[in-house]
Design an enzyme around this catalytic site. Structure first.
Site, mmCIF file in Angstrom:
data_model
loop_
_atom_site.group_PDB
_atom_site.id
_atom_site.type_symbol
_atom_site.label_atom_id
_atom_site.label_comp_id
_atom_site.label_asym_id
_atom_site.label_seq_id
_atom_site.Cartn_x
_atom_site.Cartn_y
_atom_site.Cartn_z
ATOM 1 N N ALA A 67 0.842 -1.204 0.000
ATOM 2 C CA ALA A 67 0.000 0.000 0.000
ATOM 3 C C ALA A 67 0.872 1.247 0.000
ATOM 4 O O ALA A 67 2.058 1.193 0.360
ATOM 5 C CB ALA A 67 -0.911 0.000 1.230
ATOM 6 N N ASP A 68 0.264 2.349 -0.392
ATOM 7 C CA ASP A 68 0.950 3.637 -0.335
ATOM 8 C C ASP A 68 -0.089 4.743 -0.194
ATOM 9 O O ASP A 68 -1.193 4.636 -0.717
ATOM 10 C CB ASP A 68 1.789 3.884 -1.593
#
Length: 185
Positions: A67-68
């Site tokens: 994720a980011d």
């Protein structure tokens, strides 16, 4: 299914646990650099996929989550601050303004590869220099995009409005992650 969470974020770990999944935390070494020609809304997903691509080859029963999160103010990206001075500068920019938070995730197995991005808007009340100094000193937001955590003091005291998922702002769009993971089982 052997679920692997590739994130150093204690918030993502806590949220995935609270969704009821058993998983192992793994690390990925990856330079988070994106092409300058990407649109703001494409950056988080690009980085999420980049992290997944940097992981070793998956085994048949493994499912990887990366994720980011990015914070964007008037198309300027506010990443994780490198130091106190940068954190202070970011919070001064966010003071009294509305910004966007984009969080993307990638869920990958040998058979499937799904990436999604969610976004939310956040409006801050004016934040005084003393409040910024207090927050940085007591909460050390150096691991957070935009230099703040919605779940911490600054979020509680200074966010006046938000549209979108609280958890997207926190860095993990749990409603979307849950939906996608259900289909992986």
């Amino acid at each position: 299914m052997n679920l692997l969470l590739a994130s150093n974020s204690p918030r993502r770990k806590e949220l995935l646990q609270n969704l009821g999944f058993n998983f192992e935390v793994v690390s990925i070494e990856c330079d988070e650099i994106y092409p300058e020609n990407l649109q703001v809304e494409e950056i988080a997903e690009y980085l999420s996929v980049l992290k997944a691509d940097a992981f070793r080859t998956l085994e048949k029963n493994e499912v990887l989550i990366t994720a980011d999160t990015i914070v964007a103010l008037e198309n300027q990206i506010l990443g994780k601050p490198k130091n106190e001075s940068e954190a202070k500068e970011m919070l001064q920019k966010l003071s009294g303004k509305t910004h966007q938070v984009f969080t993307a995730f990638t869920i990958r197995s040998v058979e499937k590869n799904i990436s999604k991005t969610d976004f939310a808007t956040v409006t801050f009340d004016a934040i005084s220099e003393a409040e910024i100094d207090f927050y940085i000193k007591n909460y050390k937001p150096f691991d957070k995009a935009g230099s703040y955590g919605i779940q911490e003091w600054l979020g509680m005291a200074k966010i006046t409005e938000m549209q979108g998922s609280y958890y997207t702002i926190m860095g993990f769009p749990t409603h979307l992650v849950y939906s996608v993971l259900k289909d992986f089982q």
